[in-house]
Design a protein around this motif. Sequence first.
Motif, PDB file in Angstrom:
ATOM      1  N   SER A  80     -22.874 -23.139 -70.646  1.00 59.97           N
ATOM      2  CA  SER A  80     -23.843 -22.171 -71.140  1.00 59.97           C
ATOM      3  C   SER A  80     -25.240 -22.504 -70.633  1.00 59.97           C
ATOM      4  O   SER A  80     -25.690 -23.648 -70.722  1.00 59.97           O
ATOM      5  N   HIS A  81     -25.939 -21.501 -70.106  1.00 58.01           N
ATOM      6  CA  HIS A  81     -27.303 -21.738 -69.634  1.00 58.01           C
ATOM      7  C   HIS A  81     -28.224 -22.081 -70.797  1.00 58.01           C
ATOM      8  O   HIS A  81     -29.204 -22.810 -70.617  1.00 58.01           O
ATOM      9  N   VAL A  82     -27.906 -21.595 -71.990  1.00 58.32           N
ATOM     10  CA  VAL A  82     -28.713 -21.905 -73.167  1.00 58.32           C
ATOM     11  C   VAL A  82     -28.566 -23.378 -73.540  1.00 58.32           C
ATOM     12  O   VAL A  82     -29.558 -24.092 -73.737  1.00 58.32           O
ATOM     13  N   LEU A  83     -27.324 -23.843 -73.628  1.00 60.12           N
ATOM     14  CA  LEU A  83     -27.084 -25.238 -74.012  1.00 60.12           C
ATOM     15  C   LEU A  83     -27.555 -26.195 -72.934  1.00 60.12           C
ATOM     16  O   LEU A  83     -28.055 -27.288 -73.234  1.00 60.12           O
ATOM     17  N   SER A  84     -27.410 -25.811 -71.671  1.00 56.34           N
ATOM     18  CA  SER A  84     -27.903 -26.655 -70.580  1.00 56.34           C
ATOM     19  C   SER A  84     -29.413 -26.805 -70.664  1.00 56.34           C
ATOM     20  O   SER A  84     -29.952 -27.900 -70.453  1.00 56.34           O
ATOM     21  N   ALA A  85     -30.110 -25.713 -70.986  1.00 56.64           N
ATOM     22  CA  ALA A  85     -31.568 -25.768 -71.108  1.00 56.64           C
ATOM     23  C   ALA A  85     -32.003 -26.650 -72.273  1.00 56.64           C
ATOM     24  O   ALA A  85     -33.109 -27.195 -72.272  1.00 56.64           O
ATOM     25  N   MET A  86     -31.110 -26.823 -73.254  1.00 58.06           N
ATOM     26  CA  MET A  86     -31.405 -27.672 -74.408  1.00 58.06           C
ATOM     27  C   MET A  86     -31.050 -29.133 -74.149  1.00 58.06           C
ATOM     28  O   MET A  86     -31.221 -29.972 -75.029  1.00 58.06           O
ATOM     29  N   GLY A  87     -30.542 -29.430 -72.959  1.00 60.91           N
ATOM     30  CA  GLY A  87     -30.288 -30.814 -72.586  1.00 60.91           C
ATOM     31  C   GLY A  87     -28.858 -31.275 -72.749  1.00 60.91           C
ATOM     32  O   GLY A  87     -28.568 -32.462 -72.547  1.00 60.91           O
ATOM     33  N   LEU A  88     -27.922 -30.382 -73.081  1.00 62.02           N
ATOM     34  CA  LEU A  88     -26.529 -30.800 -73.213  1.00 62.02           C
ATOM     35  C   LEU A  88     -25.908 -31.023 -71.838  1.00 62.02           C
ATOM     36  O   LEU A  88     -26.243 -30.313 -70.871  1.00 62.02           O
ATOM     37  N   SER A  89     -25.020 -31.982 -71.765  1.00 56.90           N
ATOM     38  CA  SER A  89     -24.281 -32.198 -70.527  1.00 56.90           C
ATOM     39  C   SER A  89     -23.266 -31.079 -70.343  1.00 56.90           C
ATOM     40  O   SER A  89     -22.989 -30.300 -71.267  1.00 56.90           O
ATOM     41  N   GLU A  90     -22.673 -31.010 -69.161  1.00 56.78           N
ATOM     42  CA  GLU A  90     -21.668 -29.969 -68.918  1.00 56.78           C
ATOM     43  C   GLU A  90     -20.475 -30.134 -69.850  1.00 56.78           C
ATOM     44  O   GLU A  90     -19.968 -29.146 -70.402  1.00 56.78           O
ATOM     45  N   ASP A  91     -20.039 -31.378 -70.057  1.00 57.18           N
ATOM     46  CA  ASP A  91     -18.902 -31.615 -70.958  1.00 57.18           C
ATOM     47  C   ASP A  91     -19.244 -31.210 -72.388  1.00 57.18           C
ATOM     48  O   ASP A  91     -18.406 -30.631 -73.093  1.00 57.18           O
ATOM     49  N   GLU A  92     -20.458 -31.530 -72.830  1.00 61.00           N
ATOM     50  CA  GLU A  92     -20.868 -31.157 -74.188  1.00 61.00           C
ATOM     51  C   GLU A  92     -20.953 -29.646 -74.341  1.00 61.00           C
ATOM     52  O   GLU A  92     -20.560 -29.093 -75.366  1.00 61.00           O
ATOM     53  N   SER A  93     -21.459 -28.988 -73.322  1.00 62.15           N
ATOM     54  CA  SER A  93     -21.568 -27.543 -73.376  1.00 62.15           C
ATOM     55  C   SER A  93     -20.195 -26.891 -73.415  1.00 62.15           C
ATOM     56  O   SER A  93     -19.946 -25.982 -74.228  1.00 62.15           O
ATOM     57  N   LEU A  94     -19.290 -27.351 -72.560  1.00 57.24           N
ATOM     58  CA  LEU A  94     -17.941 -26.775 -72.519  1.00 57.24           C
ATOM     59  C   LEU A  94     -17.131 -27.146 -73.761  1.00 57.24           C
ATOM     60  O   LEU A  94     -16.115 -26.511 -74.046  1.00 57.24           O
ATOM     61  N   GLY A  95     -17.595 -28.155 -74.494  1.00 58.64           N
ATOM     62  CA  GLY A  95     -16.931 -28.556 -75.727  1.00 58.64           C
ATOM     63  C   GLY A  95     -17.590 -27.998 -76.970  1.00 58.64           C
ATOM     64  O   GLY A  95     -17.366 -28.490 -78.077  1.00 58.64           O
ATOM     65  N   THR A 101     -33.358  -9.291 -65.211  1.00 56.80           N
ATOM     66  CA  THR A 101     -34.414  -8.312 -64.930  1.00 56.80           C
ATOM     67  C   THR A 101     -35.647  -9.012 -64.367  1.00 56.80           C
ATOM     68  O   THR A 101     -36.274  -8.513 -63.420  1.00 56.80           O
ATOM     69  N   CYS A 102     -35.974 -10.161 -64.924  1.00 54.84           N
ATOM     70  CA  CYS A 102     -37.117 -10.926 -64.412  1.00 54.84           C
ATOM     71  C   CYS A 102     -36.856 -11.428 -62.990  1.00 54.84           C
ATOM     72  O   CYS A 102     -37.764 -11.430 -62.146  1.00 54.84           O
ATOM     73  N   LYS A 103     -35.633 -11.822 -62.725  1.00 52.49           N
ATOM     74  CA  LYS A 103     -35.287 -12.255 -61.362  1.00 52.49           C
ATOM     75  C   LYS A 103     -35.460 -11.110 -60.369  1.00 52.49           C
ATOM     76  O   LYS A 103     -35.915 -11.304 -59.240  1.00 52.49           O
ATOM     77  N   TYR A 104     -35.081  -9.908 -60.799  1.00 49.83           N
ATOM     78  CA  TYR A 104     -35.297  -8.747 -59.937  1.00 49.83           C
ATOM     79  C   TYR A 104     -36.787  -8.549 -59.678  1.00 49.83           C
ATOM     80  O   TYR A 104     -37.211  -8.302 -58.533  1.00 49.83           O
ATOM     81  N   LEU A 105     -37.604  -8.641 -60.727  1.00 49.69           N
ATOM     82  CA  LEU A 105     -39.036  -8.425 -60.558  1.00 49.69           C
ATOM     83  C   LEU A 105     -39.651  -9.460 -59.621  1.00 49.69           C
ATOM     84  O   LEU A 105     -40.621  -9.167 -58.904  1.00 49.69           O
ATOM     85  N   GLN A 106     -39.082 -10.650 -59.592  1.00 48.23           N
ATOM     86  CA  GLN A 106     -39.557 -11.664 -58.640  1.00 48.23           C
ATOM     87  C   GLN A 106     -39.358 -11.202 -57.202  1.00 48.23           C
ATOM     88  O   GLN A 106     -40.163 -11.525 -56.321  1.00 48.23           O
ATOM     89  N   THR A 107     -38.286 -10.458 -56.952  1.00 50.67           N
ATOM     90  CA  THR A 107     -37.999 -10.007 -55.579  1.00 50.67           C
ATOM     91  C   THR A 107     -38.968  -8.933 -55.109  1.00 50.67           C
ATOM     92  O   THR A 107     -39.043  -8.642 -53.905  1.00 50.67           O
ATOM     93  N   VAL A 108     -39.716  -8.327 -56.048  1.00 51.59           N
ATOM     94  CA  VAL A 108     -40.667  -7.278 -55.664  1.00 51.59           C
ATOM     95  C   VAL A 108     -42.105  -7.721 -55.922  1.00 51.59           C
ATOM     96  O   VAL A 108     -43.004  -6.880 -56.093  1.00 51.59           O
ATOM     97  N   GLY A 109     -42.319  -9.045 -55.972  1.00 55.36           N
ATOM     98  CA  GLY A 109     -43.682  -9.560 -55.950  1.00 55.36           C
ATOM     99  C   GLY A 109     -44.256 -10.080 -57.244  1.00 55.36           C
ATOM    100  O   GLY A 109     -45.430 -10.474 -57.284  1.00 55.36           O
ATOM    101  N   PHE A 110     -43.468 -10.147 -58.304  1.00 55.54           N
ATOM    102  CA  PHE A 110     -43.991 -10.662 -59.566  1.00 55.54           C
ATOM    103  C   PHE A 110     -43.715 -12.157 -59.702  1.00 55.54           C
ATOM    104  O   PHE A 110     -42.701 -12.662 -59.219  1.00 55.54           O
ATOM    105  N   LYS A 149     -29.264 -12.783 -70.643  1.00 54.27           N
ATOM    106  CA  LYS A 149     -29.240 -12.436 -69.226  1.00 54.27           C
ATOM    107  C   LYS A 149     -29.909 -11.091 -68.951  1.00 54.27           C
ATOM    108  O   LYS A 149     -30.383 -10.841 -67.846  1.00 54.27           O
ATOM    109  N   ALA A 150     -29.946 -10.207 -69.934  1.00 55.28           N
ATOM    110  CA  ALA A 150     -30.621  -8.924 -69.737  1.00 55.28           C
ATOM    111  C   ALA A 150     -32.090  -9.129 -69.391  1.00 55.28           C
ATOM    112  O   ALA A 150     -32.660  -8.393 -68.571  1.00 55.28           O
ATOM    113  N   VAL A 151     -32.714 -10.128 -69.995  1.00 52.39           N
ATOM    114  CA  VAL A 151     -34.103 -10.461 -69.678  1.00 52.39           C
ATOM    115  C   VAL A 151     -34.178 -11.281 -68.403  1.00 52.39           C
ATOM    116  O   VAL A 151     -34.964 -10.982 -67.493  1.00 52.39           O
TER     117      VAL A 151
END
Length: 370
Positions: free
Chosen positions: A336-351, A108-117, A103-105
């Motif tokens: 988890s945003h990491v596990l979701s990005a890897m294709g896990l369902s919400e139940d799989e991620s929470l498990g 920070t990237c989301k913030y930079l989007q708000t200022v034109g990046f 999330k540190a990255v």
Amino acid sequence: MDNEIIYLDNNSTTPLDKRVLDAMLPYFIDDFGNPSSTHNFGKKSSKAVNAAKKNISTLINSNIEEITFTSGATESINIALKGLALHPNNIKKHIVTVKTEHKAVLDTCKYLQTVGFEIDYLPVNNDGLIDLKQLENTIRKDTLLVCIMWVNNETGVIQPINEISELAHNAGSLFMTDATQAVGKIPTDVLENNIDIMCFSAHKMYGPKGIGALFVNSETVNKKNILPLQHGGGHENGLRSGTLNVPAIVGFGKACEIAFNEMKTNATTILSLRNSIENDLLNIKGSFVNGSINQRLYNTLNICLPNFDATVFIGKNKNIAVSNGSACNAALVEASHVLSAMGLSEDESLGSLRISIGKMNNESELKYYC
């Protein structure tokens, strides 16, 4: 054993090595001088700071002038991303990163989007690895830098850093990596891997909390083109003003010295422990490992267990410290945003549980856990 804490959350933070504490103690009480002072007390502290920088630079194969001390990897990431992007000399407005970054990255990237990046957030495959061809096609002429984590903090997946840096440089972009989970655990040679900027923390490698480093390659990046986020005194060559935390810096240096000497031995021992608990848990029908089996850090097991609620397990087992994701989101009961990005369902991620083993763990702890 019933009353002892079984600590298996070393990717969140590690216990302090007693040798590190012993090295730090004199600089709290006796050798307390400000390293910026010109008297003998100050000079002694300054010498200790330089010795610590030497240990850190030896571990990552850099020059000591390329190391800037910060409060941790999060600050290092902010200095690097915002400092490069917002500098008046910068005309490039595009950054490439990955959906599974810390999330540190991401924030920070989301913030930079708000200022034109413009930010491209690359997806990952089911194994947590990026598609190198997709990365190559995403980099543009106006891409300032590619920012990709070396080792994922939740799954331990190791990205092909050398190939990634080559693609970035071939397109005329800089390459930056959050190496917080890598430094001190695996070889992180900044020259061999052609790294321009690297961020890391001491507390992930048995050092103190509240101290980290920002590596800036003097051959490829002009520090004057990184806008400081704080001013006042011009410390750390003007990049990060503020009185240096000498005890923490000394501890950081000692932790790096120990890691340099003991990394290979630790890796062998910890891998054996990881494989033992992994084999036991995979005997549970329907369980599976999240992320690449072959390209991951030796200490990390992220495993999905059937009909299992990780949050409930963690709440009930007060003497077992494991994680259901990143420590920065530990208080949030969400997938988890990491596990979701890897294709896990919400139940799989929470498990799913993240078990991260350290050099102070032993076989009896893991057998008790299972």
